[in-house]
Design an enzyme around this catalytic site. Structure first.
Site, PDB file in Angstrom:
ATOM      1  N   ASP A 208     -22.311  39.832   4.119  1.00  0.00           N
ATOM      2  CA  ASP A 208     -21.368  38.984   4.352  1.00  0.00           C
ATOM      3  C   ASP A 208     -21.447  37.960   3.158  1.00  0.00           C
ATOM      4  O   ASP A 208     -22.348  37.634   2.705  1.00  0.00           O
ATOM      5  CB  ASP A 208     -21.843  38.053   5.509  1.00  0.00           C
ATOM      6  CG  ASP A 208     -20.943  36.954   6.416  1.00  0.00           C
ATOM      7  OD1 ASP A 208     -19.905  37.117   6.305  1.00  0.00           O
ATOM      8  OD2 ASP A 208     -21.619  35.889   7.056  1.00  0.00           O
ATOM      9  N   HIS A 209     -20.051  37.570   2.768  1.00  0.00           N
ATOM     10  CA  HIS A 209     -20.077  36.620   1.746  1.00  0.00           C
ATOM     11  C   HIS A 209     -20.480  37.167   0.423  1.00  0.00           C
ATOM     12  O   HIS A 209     -21.485  36.563  -0.308  1.00  0.00           O
ATOM     13  CB  HIS A 209     -20.270  35.345   1.966  1.00  0.00           C
ATOM     14  CG  HIS A 209     -19.731  34.809   2.893  1.00  0.00           C
ATOM     15  ND1 HIS A 209     -18.520  33.924   2.793  1.00  0.00           N
ATOM     16  CD2 HIS A 209     -20.071  34.161   4.278  1.00  0.00           C
ATOM     17  CE1 HIS A 209     -17.893  33.630   3.816  1.00  0.00           C
ATOM     18  NE2 HIS A 209     -18.709  33.669   4.658  1.00  0.00           N
TER      19      HIS A 209
ATOM     20  N   ASP B 199     -16.612  38.084  -1.505  1.00  0.00           N
ATOM     21  CA  ASP B 199     -15.915  36.689  -1.261  1.00  0.00           C
ATOM     22  C   ASP B 199     -15.689  35.908  -2.554  1.00  0.00           C
ATOM     23  O   ASP B 199     -16.528  35.595  -3.139  1.00  0.00           O
ATOM     24  CB  ASP B 199     -16.537  35.754  -0.499  1.00  0.00           C
ATOM     25  CG  ASP B 199     -16.332  34.436  -0.282  1.00  0.00           C
ATOM     26  OD1 ASP B 199     -15.000  34.068  -0.626  1.00  0.00           O
ATOM     27  OD2 ASP B 199     -16.900  33.535   0.314  1.00  0.00           O
TER      28      ASP B 199
ATOM     29  N   GLU C   2     -11.541  37.823   1.185  1.00  0.00           N
ATOM     30  CA  GLU C   2     -11.049  36.593   1.832  1.00  0.00           C
ATOM     31  C   GLU C   2      -9.939  35.789   0.837  1.00  0.00           C
ATOM     32  O   GLU C   2     -10.225  35.750  -0.516  1.00  0.00           O
ATOM     33  CB  GLU C   2     -12.152  35.335   1.842  1.00  0.00           C
ATOM     34  CG  GLU C   2     -11.866  33.956   2.405  1.00  0.00           C
ATOM     35  CD  GLU C   2     -12.978  33.150   2.748  1.00  0.00           C
ATOM     36  OE1 GLU C   2     -13.998  33.786   3.148  1.00  0.00           O
ATOM     37  OE2 GLU C   2     -12.933  31.920   2.728  1.00  0.00           O
TER      38      GLU C   2
ATOM     39  N   HIS D  41     -17.443  26.731   8.408  1.00  0.00           N
ATOM     40  CA  HIS D  41     -18.924  27.345   8.473  1.00  0.00           C
ATOM     41  C   HIS D  41     -19.825  26.220   9.146  1.00  0.00           C
ATOM     42  O   HIS D  41     -19.572  25.160   8.441  1.00  0.00           O
ATOM     43  CB  HIS D  41     -19.518  27.956   7.271  1.00  0.00           C
ATOM     44  CG  HIS D  41     -18.720  29.232   6.853  1.00  0.00           C
ATOM     45  ND1 HIS D  41     -17.763  29.066   5.751  1.00  0.00           N
ATOM     46  CD2 HIS D  41     -18.731  30.425   7.339  1.00  0.00           C
ATOM     47  CE1 HIS D  41     -17.487  30.099   5.576  1.00  0.00           C
ATOM     48  NE2 HIS D  41     -17.844  31.134   6.552  1.00  0.00           N
TER      49      HIS D  41
ATOM     50  N   THR E 287     -24.103  30.079  13.335  1.00  0.00           N
ATOM     51  CA  THR E 287     -24.768  28.872  13.679  1.00  0.00           C
ATOM     52  C   THR E 287     -25.156  28.878  15.313  1.00  0.00           C
ATOM     53  O   THR E 287     -26.273  28.567  15.676  1.00  0.00           O
ATOM     54  CB  THR E 287     -24.083  27.817  13.408  1.00  0.00           C
ATOM     55  OG1 THR E 287     -23.672  27.773  12.140  1.00  0.00           O
ATOM     56  CG2 THR E 287     -24.343  26.335  13.782  1.00  0.00           C
TER      57      THR E 287
HETATM   58  P1  13P Z   1     -20.492  29.756  11.622  1.00  0.00           P
HETATM   59  O1  13P Z   1     -22.021  29.604  11.359  1.00  0.00           O
HETATM   60  O2  13P Z   1     -19.926  28.693  12.035  1.00  0.00           O
HETATM   61  O3  13P Z   1     -20.738  30.685  13.255  1.00  0.00           O
HETATM   62  O4  13P Z   1     -19.909  30.931  10.640  1.00  0.00           O
HETATM   63  C1  13P Z   1     -20.244  32.139  10.611  1.00  0.00           C
HETATM   64  C2  13P Z   1     -19.493  32.539   9.451  1.00  0.00           C
HETATM   65  O5  13P Z   1     -18.510  32.632   9.321  1.00  0.00           O
HETATM   66  C3  13P Z   1     -20.275  33.788   8.633  1.00  0.00           C
HETATM   67  O6  13P Z   1     -19.575  34.366   7.573  1.00  0.00           O
END
Ligand code: 13P
Length: 294
Positions: A82-83, A104, A134, A178, A233
């Protein structure tokens, strides 16, 4: 089944639903996610960011563990960086055995974002992995920058971006952010822009910031063409609350029971979310003779 995101997201795109992509930093979370997917007959994506890997869930340890668990269920499970921001983070994830990567470069200028994404997409495809990118920028809820329209994804630019980079799915900025929004705040999303993006791109689209966005918004983004929803989150909050409640009820609770309280709460939360976004019941197998995940 351990797979890349490509086929499962194409299936979601063709059948108008979304797959959860859930951040995971340990064994309890991985189990909760994969068991939820298996019980819901749903595909699922497990996410981890470079920051989370450095802080807690090291990728070289998690990748083989997740692969092992994924191979014990019949539903498709992907493990996605992720990212991913740097070349080093992304190539390391590839070495560890991730099945998918996100590049990203959304904070870079358009041309630089194209250049970096093109390079990572072709590297990923050469290894049989999928690549998420993205365009536009999804910010932080704490900085209240989710309503900055100049950061939203531009439809014409997105068309050019996808054609030039060959990415498999695109994260778009339409008003989510996020992290935790202020108490009682529900983001206002640009559904019209999302519909136009879907129409022009005709490919799997991704929503980051799936926590606290509101059930109605989530239902609507799926109806308008989102096929992957990132959630971190809210999952972590459910785990923490379950542990706090269990400790309050019994301050001497056994450590393993405490972990299980968190695992079960996460599993229930994920199953509900899967039903909300329509991924439940998409992978029904008449007969499954493979190994089981306890
Ligand atoms: P949240 O923490 O708002 O759920 O976002 C998660 C996210 O987009 C991880 O890439």
């Amino acid at each position: 089944m351990y797979v890349s995101m490509k086929e499962m997201l194409l299936h979601a795109h063709e059948n108008n639903y979304a797959v959860m992509a859930i951040n995971c930093v340990n064994m309890e979370q991985a189990k909760a996610i994969i068991q939820a997917a298996s019980e819901e007959h749903s595909a699922v994506i497990i996410n981890i960011s470079p920051r989370q890997m450095k802080a807690h869930g090291h990728g070289d340890i998690l990748a083989p563990m997740i692969r092992n668990m994924a191979e014990k269920v019949p539903v498709p499970v992907a493990f996605n960086l992720d990212h991913g921001a740097t070349y080093e983070d992304i190539t390391k994830a590839m070495e560890y055995g991730f099945s998918s990567v996100m590049i990203d470069s959304s904070s870079c200028e358009f041309e630089e974002n194209v250049r970096r994404t093109q390079m990572i997409a072709s590297l990923a495809h050469g290894k049989g992995l999928s690549c998420e990118a993205e365009l536009g920028h999804v910010g932080q809820a704490s900085q209240a920058d989710n309503d900055k329209m100049d950061l939203y994804t531009n439809v014409e630019q997105a068309k050019e971006f996808v054609e030039r980079t060959g990415c498999d799915c695109l994260a778009v900025a339409i008003g989510t952010a996020h992290g935790s929004y202020p108490e009682g705040f529900v983001p206002k999303l640009d559904f019209q822009r999302l519909k136009e993006l879907k129409e022009r791109l005709a490919m799997p689209l991704v929503l980051h910031g799936g926590s606290g966005a509101g059930e109605e918004n989530i239902r609507k983004v799926v109806a308008c063409g989102i096929n992957k929803i990132n959630v971190c989150t809210d999952l972590f909050k459910h785990a923490r609350k379950a542990m706090a409640d269990a400790l309050e009820e019994n301050p001497n609770i056994d450590y393993m029971d405490l972990c299980m309280a968190a695992q079960n709460a996460m599993k229930d939360f994920i199953k509900d979310y899967m039903r909300l976004i329509g991924s439940s019941g998409r992978y029904i197998f008449e007969k499954y003779d493979g190994p089981e995940l306890d």
